[in-house]
Motif scaffolding. Structure first.
Motif, short mmCIF file in Angstrom:
data_model
loop_
_atom_site.label_atom_id
_atom_site.label_comp_id
_atom_site.label_asym_id
_atom_site.label_seq_id
_atom_site.Cartn_x
_atom_site.Cartn_y
_atom_site.Cartn_z
N VAL A 1 0.82 -1.21 0.00
CA VAL A 1 0.00 0.00 0.00
C VAL A 1 0.85 1.26 0.00
O VAL A 1 0.33 2.35 -0.14
N GLY A 2 2.15 1.12 0.16
CA GLY A 2 3.04 2.28 0.14
C GLY A 2 4.28 2.02 0.96
O GLY A 2 4.44 0.98 1.59
N LYS A 3 5.17 3.01 0.94
CA LYS A 3 6.43 2.92 1.68
C LYS A 3 6.58 4.14 2.56
O LYS A 3 6.09 5.22 2.24
N ALA A 4 7.28 3.95 3.66
CA ALA A 4 7.61 5.06 4.56
C ALA A 4 9.13 5.16 4.61
O ALA A 4 9.82 4.15 4.56
N ARG A 5 9.64 6.38 4.71
CA ARG A 5 11.08 6.58 4.77
C ARG A 5 11.41 7.55 5.92
O ARG A 5 11.90 8.65 5.69
N PRO A 6 11.17 7.10 7.16
CA PRO A 6 11.48 7.99 8.29
C PRO A 6 12.99 8.02 8.55
O PRO A 6 13.72 7.10 8.18
N LEU A 7 13.44 9.08 9.20
CA LEU A 7 14.81 9.11 9.70
C LEU A 7 14.92 8.11 10.85
O LEU A 7 13.92 7.82 11.53
N VAL A 8 16.09 7.59 11.08
CA VAL A 8 16.29 6.64 12.18
C VAL A 8 15.87 7.28 13.50
O VAL A 8 15.22 6.64 14.33
N SER A 9 16.17 8.56 13.67
CA SER A 9 15.79 9.24 14.92
C SER A 9 14.27 9.26 15.09
O SER A 9 13.77 9.10 16.20
N ASP A 10 13.54 9.45 13.98
CA ASP A 10 12.07 9.42 14.06
C ASP A 10 11.56 8.01 14.31
O ASP A 10 10.59 7.82 15.04
N LEU A 11 12.21 7.03 13.71
CA LEU A 11 11.82 5.63 13.91
C LEU A 11 11.96 5.24 15.39
O LEU A 11 11.10 4.56 15.94
N LEU A 12 13.02 5.70 16.02
CA LEU A 12 13.24 5.37 17.43
C LEU A 12 12.22 6.02 18.36
O LEU A 12 12.02 5.56 19.48
N LYS A 13 11.53 7.07 17.88
CA LYS A 13 10.52 7.76 18.69
C LYS A 13 9.12 7.15 18.53
O LYS A 13 8.20 7.56 19.22
N LEU A 14 8.95 6.20 17.62
CA LEU A 14 7.62 5.62 17.39
C LEU A 14 7.10 4.92 18.63
O LEU A 14 7.84 4.26 19.35
N ASN A 38 2.90 3.60 20.45
CA ASN A 38 1.48 3.41 20.16
C ASN A 38 0.85 4.75 19.79
O ASN A 38 1.17 5.78 20.41
N ASP A 39 0.00 4.73 18.79
CA ASP A 39 -0.71 5.89 18.28
C ASP A 39 0.14 6.85 17.44
O ASP A 39 -0.34 7.90 17.03
N SER A 40 1.42 6.52 17.20
CA SER A 40 2.23 7.33 16.28
C SER A 40 1.66 7.16 14.88
O SER A 40 1.08 6.12 14.54
N VAL A 41 1.83 8.16 14.05
CA VAL A 41 1.38 8.11 12.65
C VAL A 41 2.62 8.11 11.76
O VAL A 41 3.48 8.98 11.90
N LEU A 42 2.69 7.14 10.87
CA LEU A 42 3.81 7.01 9.95
C LEU A 42 3.30 7.28 8.54
O LEU A 42 2.62 6.45 7.95
N PRO A 43 3.58 8.47 7.98
CA PRO A 43 3.07 8.80 6.65
C PRO A 43 3.68 7.90 5.57
O PRO A 43 4.86 7.56 5.62
N LEU A 44 2.85 7.51 4.61
CA LEU A 44 3.29 6.71 3.47
C LEU A 44 3.44 7.60 2.24
O LEU A 44 2.94 8.72 2.22
#
Length: 91
Positions: free
Chosen positions: A23-36, A38-44
């Motif tokens: 359905v899509g891909k996400a490309r967060p920064l590692v720093s953002d990934l570490l902050k995920l 429950n209830d975080s939103v990861l844009p595709l």
């Protein structure tokens, strides 16, 4: 021999395969990934109306639109195919 006779003579046509729906891909920064959490939103990278892609392994076999099943299956997701690759010569 017609196509149905050929398929019934080949035992591999009865083997289930797994299809992955992308359905899509996400490309967060590692720093953002570490902050995920429950209830975080990861844009595709896709919009809700964009087609999804169907893969067997890494082979794109079709595209389609996500739908909700009806009747006894209400609430389950499904894909309505809009474009299918020619698979007669294999994947």
């Amino acid at each position: 021999m017609d196509e149905n006779t050929t398929q019934s003579a080949n035992p591999f046509t009865q083997v289930p395969i797994e299809i992955t729906i992308s359905v899509g891909k996400a490309r967060p920064l590692v720093s953002d990934l570490l902050k995920l959490q429950n209830d975080s939103v990861l844009p595709l990278d896709k919009k809700i109306e964009d087609p999804v892609e169907l893969y067997v392994g890494d082979k794109l076999i079709a595209r389609g639109q996500l739908e909700e099943m009806e009747g006894d299956e209400t609430g389950r997701l499904a894909v309505r195919l809009t474009e299918v690759a020619d698979l007669k010569n294999g994947l």
